[in-house]
Design a protein around this motif. Structure first.
Motif, PDB file in Angstrom:
ATOM      1  N   HIS A 173       0.699  -1.229  -0.169  1.00 39.35           N
ATOM      2  CA  HIS A 173       0.012  -0.010  -0.163  1.00 39.35           C
ATOM      3  C   HIS A 173       0.828   1.387  -0.009  1.00 39.35           C
ATOM      4  O   HIS A 173       1.917   1.435   0.597  1.00 39.35           O
ATOM      5  CB  HIS A 173      -0.885  -0.055   1.292  1.00 39.35           C
ATOM      6  CG  HIS A 173      -2.036   0.899   1.213  1.00 39.35           C
ATOM      7  ND1 HIS A 173      -1.830   2.134   1.575  1.00 39.35           N
ATOM      8  CD2 HIS A 173      -3.210   0.924   0.550  1.00 39.35           C
ATOM      9  CE1 HIS A 173      -2.998   2.995   1.103  1.00 39.35           C
ATOM     10  NE2 HIS A 173      -3.847   2.025   0.872  1.00 39.35           N
ATOM     11  N   GLN A 217      -7.388  16.906   8.496  1.00 44.99           N
ATOM     12  CA  GLN A 217      -6.598  15.560   7.841  1.00 44.99           C
ATOM     13  C   GLN A 217      -5.167  16.159   7.410  1.00 44.99           C
ATOM     14  O   GLN A 217      -4.566  15.679   6.605  1.00 44.99           O
ATOM     15  CB  GLN A 217      -7.400  14.884   6.733  1.00 44.99           C
ATOM     16  CG  GLN A 217      -8.055  13.897   7.261  1.00 44.99           C
ATOM     17  CD  GLN A 217      -9.375  14.559   8.176  1.00 44.99           C
ATOM     18  OE1 GLN A 217     -10.103  15.358   7.617  1.00 44.99           O
ATOM     19  NE2 GLN A 217      -9.357  14.086   9.203  1.00 44.99           N
ATOM     20  N   GLU A 259      -2.331   8.175  -5.959  1.00 47.03           N
ATOM     21  CA  GLU A 259      -2.285   8.956  -7.363  1.00 47.03           C
ATOM     22  C   GLU A 259      -1.111  10.108  -7.106  1.00 47.03           C
ATOM     23  O   GLU A 259      -0.786  10.710  -8.068  1.00 47.03           O
ATOM     24  CB  GLU A 259      -3.445   9.604  -7.578  1.00 47.03           C
ATOM     25  CG  GLU A 259      -4.397   8.691  -8.524  1.00 47.03           C
ATOM     26  CD  GLU A 259      -5.187   7.629  -7.683  1.00 47.03           C
ATOM     27  OE1 GLU A 259      -5.011   7.553  -6.393  1.00 47.03           O
ATOM     28  OE2 GLU A 259      -6.216   7.181  -8.305  1.00 47.03           O
ATOM     29  N   VAL A 269      -2.931  11.329   8.234  1.00 48.83           N
ATOM     30  CA  VAL A 269      -2.422  11.244   7.071  1.00 48.83           C
ATOM     31  C   VAL A 269      -3.606  11.081   5.837  1.00 48.83           C
ATOM     32  O   VAL A 269      -4.507  10.330   6.054  1.00 48.83           O
ATOM     33  CB  VAL A 269      -1.315   9.922   6.773  1.00 48.83           C
ATOM     34  CG1 VAL A 269      -0.879  10.183   5.398  1.00 48.83           C
ATOM     35  CG2 VAL A 269      -0.340  10.136   7.846  1.00 48.83           C
ATOM     36  N   ASP A 295     -12.785  13.673  -3.623  1.00 50.84           N
ATOM     37  CA  ASP A 295     -12.976  13.894  -2.208  1.00 50.84           C
ATOM     38  C   ASP A 295     -13.480  15.218  -2.088  1.00 50.84           C
ATOM     39  O   ASP A 295     -13.243  16.235  -2.672  1.00 50.84           O
ATOM     40  CB  ASP A 295     -11.379  13.670  -1.472  1.00 50.84           C
ATOM     41  CG  ASP A 295     -11.048  12.227  -1.660  1.00 50.84           C
ATOM     42  OD1 ASP A 295     -11.910  11.489  -1.392  1.00 50.84           O
ATOM     43  OD2 ASP A 295      -9.957  12.027  -1.773  1.00 50.84           O
ATOM     44  N   SER A 299       4.720   7.035   2.732  1.00 52.02           N
ATOM     45  CA  SER A 299       4.004   8.153   3.368  1.00 52.02           C
ATOM     46  C   SER A 299       4.655   8.024   4.992  1.00 52.02           C
ATOM     47  O   SER A 299       3.752   8.077   5.686  1.00 52.02           O
ATOM     48  CB  SER A 299       2.643   8.080   3.402  1.00 52.02           C
ATOM     49  OG  SER A 299       2.294   8.111   1.827  1.00 52.02           O
ATOM     50  N   GLY A 344      -3.720  10.720   2.119  1.00 51.81           N
ATOM     51  CA  GLY A 344      -3.131  10.532   0.945  1.00 51.81           C
ATOM     52  C   GLY A 344      -3.947   9.642  -0.199  1.00 51.81           C
ATOM     53  O   GLY A 344      -4.893   9.283  -0.046  1.00 51.81           O
ATOM     54  N   GLY A 383      -4.481   7.084   8.623  1.00 53.34           N
ATOM     55  CA  GLY A 383      -5.044   7.515   7.398  1.00 53.34           C
ATOM     56  C   GLY A 383      -5.667   6.547   6.491  1.00 53.34           C
ATOM     57  O   GLY A 383      -5.849   5.179   7.040  1.00 53.34           O
ATOM     58  N   GLY A 384      -5.910   6.915   5.351  1.00 47.52           N
ATOM     59  CA  GLY A 384      -6.718   5.905   4.436  1.00 47.52           C
ATOM     60  C   GLY A 384      -8.187   5.981   4.565  1.00 47.52           C
ATOM     61  O   GLY A 384      -8.610   5.517   3.345  1.00 47.52           O
ATOM     62  N   SER A 385      -8.774   6.412   5.563  1.00 46.36           N
ATOM     63  CA  SER A 385     -10.153   6.825   5.659  1.00 46.36           C
ATOM     64  C   SER A 385     -10.379   7.658   6.863  1.00 46.36           C
ATOM     65  O   SER A 385      -9.494   7.669   7.582  1.00 46.36           O
ATOM     66  CB  SER A 385     -10.912   5.371   5.649  1.00 46.36           C
ATOM     67  OG  SER A 385     -10.875   4.793   6.981  1.00 46.36           O
TER      68      SER A 385
HETATM   69  C1  OOB Z   1      -4.701   5.848   0.585  1.00 46.85           C
HETATM   70  O1  OOB Z   1      -4.660   5.932  -0.818  1.00 46.85           O
HETATM   71  P1  OOB Z   1      -5.594   5.109  -1.589  1.00 46.85           P
HETATM   72  O2  OOB Z   1      -5.106   5.460  -2.957  1.00 46.85           O
HETATM   73  O3  OOB Z   1      -5.779   3.745  -1.171  1.00 46.85           O
HETATM   74  O4  OOB Z   1      -6.964   5.893  -1.319  1.00 46.85           O
HETATM   75  C2  OOB Z   1      -7.151   7.418  -1.546  1.00 46.85           C
HETATM   76  C3  OOB Z   1      -8.370   7.600  -0.961  1.00 46.85           C
HETATM   77  C4  OOB Z   1      -8.390   9.352  -0.800  1.00 46.85           C
HETATM   78  O5  OOB Z   1      -8.884   9.949  -2.099  1.00 46.85           O
HETATM   79  C5  OOB Z   1      -9.619   9.502   0.133  1.00 46.85           C
HETATM   80  O6  OOB Z   1     -10.892   9.201  -0.553  1.00 46.85           O
HETATM   81  C6  OOB Z   1      -9.318   8.203   1.228  1.00 46.85           C
HETATM   82  O7  OOB Z   1      -8.535   7.325   0.418  1.00 46.85           O
HETATM   83  N1  OOB Z   1      -8.620   8.694   2.159  1.00 46.85           N
HETATM   84  C7  OOB Z   1      -9.111   9.358   3.320  1.00 46.85           C
HETATM   85  C8  OOB Z   1      -8.072   9.529   4.286  1.00 46.85           C
HETATM   86  N2  OOB Z   1      -6.861   8.977   3.548  1.00 46.85           N
HETATM   87  C9  OOB Z   1      -7.209   8.325   2.386  1.00 46.85           C
HETATM   88  N3  OOB Z   1     -10.170   9.828   3.452  1.00 46.85           N
HETATM   89  C10 OOB Z   1     -10.348  10.552   4.758  1.00 46.85           C
HETATM   90  N4  OOB Z   1      -9.446  10.609   5.608  1.00 46.85           N
HETATM   91  C11 OOB Z   1      -8.125  10.278   5.422  1.00 46.85           C
HETATM   92  N5  OOB Z   1      -7.346  10.602   6.358  1.00 46.85           N
HETATM   93  O8  OOB Z   1      -5.630   5.630   1.299  1.00 46.85           O
HETATM   94  C12 OOB Z   1      -3.354   6.604   1.324  1.00 46.85           C
HETATM   95  C13 OOB Z   1      -2.098   6.738   0.522  1.00 46.85           C
HETATM   96  C14 OOB Z   1      -1.181   7.366   1.105  1.00 46.85           C
HETATM   97  C15 OOB Z   1      -1.126   7.608   2.646  1.00 46.85           C
HETATM   98  C16 OOB Z   1      -2.360   7.294   3.337  1.00 46.85           C
HETATM   99  C17 OOB Z   1      -3.479   6.713   2.710  1.00 46.85           C
END
Ligand code: OOB
Length: 535
Positions: free
Chosen positions: A238, A357, A338, A333, A417, A244, A335, A310-312
């Motif tokens: 991931h 965030q 992309e 975090v 988002d 990150s 992130g 992070g992640g959600s």
């Molecule tokens: C991380 O990366 P992905 O590509 O799995 O998902 C990205 C999406 C974001 O566009 C957003 O919708 C959601 O995941 N997200 C969050 C969030 N972090 C990601 N929504 C709310 N609060 C947060 N803190 O998920 C990712 C990549 C790098 C670092 C951390 C997370």
């Protein structure tokens, strides 16, 4: 040759480079540099393996020689689907060193998804583990290799089983001579899997220059140095665990990476104690079990200084418990694979850390918050986040649908988002316009599940929405319109697994409806379905 992926314009690259917002060496150069600077420091801990920088670097050279002899050539794609074990780090760096392009697949994917990824990337090899839970990734990989003629090699971490699969160990050449870096900084380094909103997987192209910068700048934002001991709890493939600051950021700074074989707090707490872990990262869904474990164990993990989440979406109540109950600093975090990473500063007041965030990593990250017409909204009003910057992609790899859906004409990525920005410049994620379910940080494209449901006998229409869930953050709820008796959740599960889909994509709840509600323009009205599901 037509371009496989849209690059940043040359002028933008030049300007980013001049201002220090791109790395000017290939990614595996960071390992070489640390091996030269602090060869006898501990780089990697995983199960019973402990490797210093010199040992890790030399093993990477040996594997790189072996891979090149197969041959795996520079520019060729290699699908890597490995859990958190040392072979992941070795394979990753060895591929990067020979200029081959790892395609990072999460172990949780189903075989059909792995195949589809391998096909899109035209992978020449698959690297898998000898086993993963109850699945047999080796057998799955051999079947995929039979169907996809471009897959020439199946390489296995651990026991290779039947030929023609080969073990990674058997590729380790006796020759440990340093192998020159084959890639140039602006070459494609790796392909990441997008969370996606469509039925087909999208691949995110990241270059050595942009990924390296992402890792280095993240390491700075997270105060990572050679004393940092990072525990990789989430899947290693991931983006969060990769850059990150993750594995790349920590190795680049000369710290130690410890791989946790599973995300349970019992395993993690033991490793934190044993190895003196100072930094780790979690998705919000894992936080409650860590808080529970901390309450149960008399000694909480004392070395841990920073917990990244992070992640959600992390709810504020849980956020406020982390500092006092785990005895460390929370860093949120936000992130995306992309590109764009946002972090709450380590010295920010509790209010900022628990309710936002964070802010973009780089001074060169451009942020727009816009309404449906792409007009910037006034401060405090939620809008869609668009972003452009040195490490954010300009288009997907071999995109099947036009990139204009996800990018503005001037190169901004539409994140999907919904955010607001505080007067201090911190972002708050308030929702989402993309049709996706964020289940414990795993992204599920609603349309993909809807298509699987439609393929079931008797199903005439389907719609999937995400609903708030205390454990998962969001759970997926499917609405079905069926002719005759609708399939049960168990039947749906069995059918989806037969089709090679990842178990986490099976709807958590299934409801039937006489018809799906439609909006004025005739699209399925998901807002109404969400209201319905909440009743
Ligand atoms: C991380 O990366 P992905 O590509 O799995 O998902 C990205 C999406 C974001 O566009 C957003 O919708 C959601 O995941 N997200 C969050 C969030 N972090 C990601 N929504 C709310 N609060 C947060 N803190 O998920 C990712 C990549 C790098 C670092 C951390 C997370």
């Amino acid at each position: 040759m037509t371009q496989d992926w849209p690059r940043h314009p040359a002028e933008a690259i030049r300007s980013y480079r001049e201002r220090g917002f791109r790395e000017d060496r290939p990614l595996s150069g960071l390992l070489r540099e640390q091996a030269a600077r602090r060869g006898d420091r501990l780089a990697l801990v995983s199960r019973s393996t402990r490797l210093t920088y010199a040992e890790l670097d030399s093993r990477v050279d040996r594997l790189a020689h072996g891979l090149a002899a197969l041959p795996v050539r520079a520019g060729e794609r290699v699908l890597v689907r490995l859990p958190n074990r040392e072979e992941y780090v070795l394979t990753l760096f060895a591929l990067l060193r020979i200029g081959a392009v790892p395609v990072l697949a999460l172990p949780a994917l189903g075989p059909a998804e792995v195949e589809s990824l391998a096909a899109t990337a035209e992978a020449c090899a698959l690297v898998v583990a000898d086993r993963h839970g109850r699945t047999d990734p080796r057998a799955e990989a051999l079947r995929i290799a039979e169907r996809l003629p471009h897959v020439r090699h199946v390489l296995v971490a651990g026991d290779p089983g039947d030929a023609p699969a080969r073990s990674l160990d058997s590729l380790l050449s006796q020759d440990a001579a340093p192998r020159p870096e084959a890639a140039r900084p602006e070459d494609l380094a790796l392909l990441l899997l997008s969370g996606g909103t469509t039925g087909t997987p999208k691949l995110i192209p990241r270059t050595h220059a942009d990924y390296g910068y992402n890792a280095r700048a993240s390491a700075q934002a997270c105060a990572v140095d050679s004393d940092t001991v990072y525990l990789a709890v989430l899947p290693v493939a991931h983006n969060f665990t990769m850059v990150s600051p993750g594995i790349m950021g920590v190795l680049g700074a000369g710290g130690t990476v410890v791989l946790s074989p599973d995300p349970s707090p019992t395993t993690a707490f033991a490793l934190i104690e044993q190895e003196g872990v100072t930094l780790t990262s979690l998705v919000p869904a894992l936080v409650p079990s860590w808080l529970d474990e901390a309450r149960r164990t008399p000694e909480r993990p004392s070395s841990l200084r920073v917990l990244q989440v992070g992640g959600s979406r992390l709810d504020e109540v849980t956020a406020r418990r982390i500092g006092p109950e785990l005895g460390c600093t929370l860093q949120q975090v936000f992130g995306m694979a992309e590109g764009l990473n946002n972090y709450t500063p380590l010295d920010a007041p509790e209010e900022v850390v628990c309710t936002t965030q964070g802010r973009p990593l780089s001074p060169a990250d451009e942020i727009l918050i816009v309404d449906e017409d792409d007009t910037p909204v006034p401060p405090g009003v939620p809008g869609e986040l668009l972003t452009r910057g040195p490490y954010t992609l300009r288009g997907y790899y071999r995109a099947r649908e036009p990139d204009s859906l996800r990018f503005t004409p001037d190169g901004f990525y539409r994140t999907g988002d919904l955010v607001t920005r505080t007067p201090d410049g911190d972002l708050v994620v308030v929702g989402r316009v993309k049709d996706q379910v964020n289940r414990a940080g795993e992204k599920i494209a609603a349309v993909e599940v809807e298509e699987h449901l439609l393929a079931l006998p008797g199903v005439r229409a389907s719609a999937v929405v995400g609903m708030p869930d205390p454990h998962l953050g969001e759970r997926s709820v499917a609405f079905l319109v069926a002719e005759g008796p609708a399939p049960s959740r168990e039947e749906i599960r069995a059918a989806m697994l037969r089709r090679g889909v990842a178990p986490f994509k099976v709807p958590d709840e299934v409801r039937t409806a006489p018809a799906l509600p439609l909006t004025g323009v005739g699209k399925v009205d998901k807002r109404r379905l969400r209201e319905e599901a909440g009743r």
